[in-house]
Write an enzyme that holds these catalytic residues in place. Sequence first.
Site, short mmCIF file in Angstrom:
data_model
loop_
_atom_site.label_atom_id
_atom_site.label_comp_id
_atom_site.label_asym_id
_atom_site.label_seq_id
_atom_site.Cartn_x
_atom_site.Cartn_y
_atom_site.Cartn_z
CB THR A 263 5.72 -12.80 -14.00
OG1 THR A 263 6.59 -13.75 -14.60
CG2 THR A 263 5.63 -11.56 -14.88
CG LEU A 264 6.73 -9.10 -9.12
CD1 LEU A 264 7.72 -8.29 -8.31
CD2 LEU A 264 5.56 -9.57 -8.26
CD GLU A 265 -0.06 -8.53 -13.96
OE1 GLU A 265 -0.78 -7.78 -13.27
OE2 GLU A 265 -0.47 -9.57 -14.47
N GLY B 150 1.54 1.92 -3.51
CA GLY B 150 0.31 2.37 -4.15
C GLY B 150 0.06 3.85 -3.91
NE ARG B 151 0.16 5.12 2.12
CZ ARG B 151 0.09 3.93 2.72
NH1 ARG B 151 -1.03 3.22 2.62
NH2 ARG B 151 1.10 3.46 3.40
CB SER C 268 -0.95 0.00 1.19
OG SER C 268 -0.23 -0.01 2.41
CB SER C 269 4.15 2.11 1.55
OG SER C 269 4.86 0.97 1.15
CE1 TYR D 253 -1.62 -23.03 -14.33
CE2 TYR D 253 0.70 -23.12 -13.76
CZ TYR D 253 -0.30 -22.71 -14.60
OH TYR D 253 -0.01 -21.99 -15.73
#
Length: 174
Positions: free
Chosen positions: A120-122, A98-99, A95-96, A152
């Site tokens: 994998t990070l978007e 995101g801010r 969240s830090s 999976y």
Amino acid sequence: MILTGSEIVRQRDFGSLTIEPFTADQLNPVSYNYRLGPVLRTHRAQVIDTHATNELRECAIPDDGVVLQPGRVYLGTTVEKIGSPVFVPSLIGRSSLGRLGVFLQYSADLGNVGSCHRWTLEIKVIQLTRVYAGMTAGQVTFWSTVGAPLSYAGRFGRIDEATIGPPGLLVGAR
């Protein structure tokens, strides 16, 4: 049900989930902080074709960080290998961040039982933002399933580098 921090440690000790490397100071009440890996990839083309093989550029993140540009999608990886044959991992951004206008895992936050790899990070930013390899980027939670889990078996559950589907073509450093 979501695993608490102490239960994440207990299940890791039992071998029911993987977080490697693991550092106790990254543990939270109901999650574990994951870090950004040392490489970012971006789409080479200005227009992405969903029916084509899309070329990717790779950039190692220097010690002084890299400034991300708005309007681009960056693909990174977690430093940690994360997964479980029993629990469902879910990755979200901090969240830090995101801010600050840095968004991670905005469309693919849910993992699968049986996947264990560097995720994998978007990554997308809404203003110029400097990021660093090894910085805390997000949190992973682990959820128990109800009913018989279907493990999976797809290819994404075993890939440790930032990737797209169909398989992208890597064209080198920018």
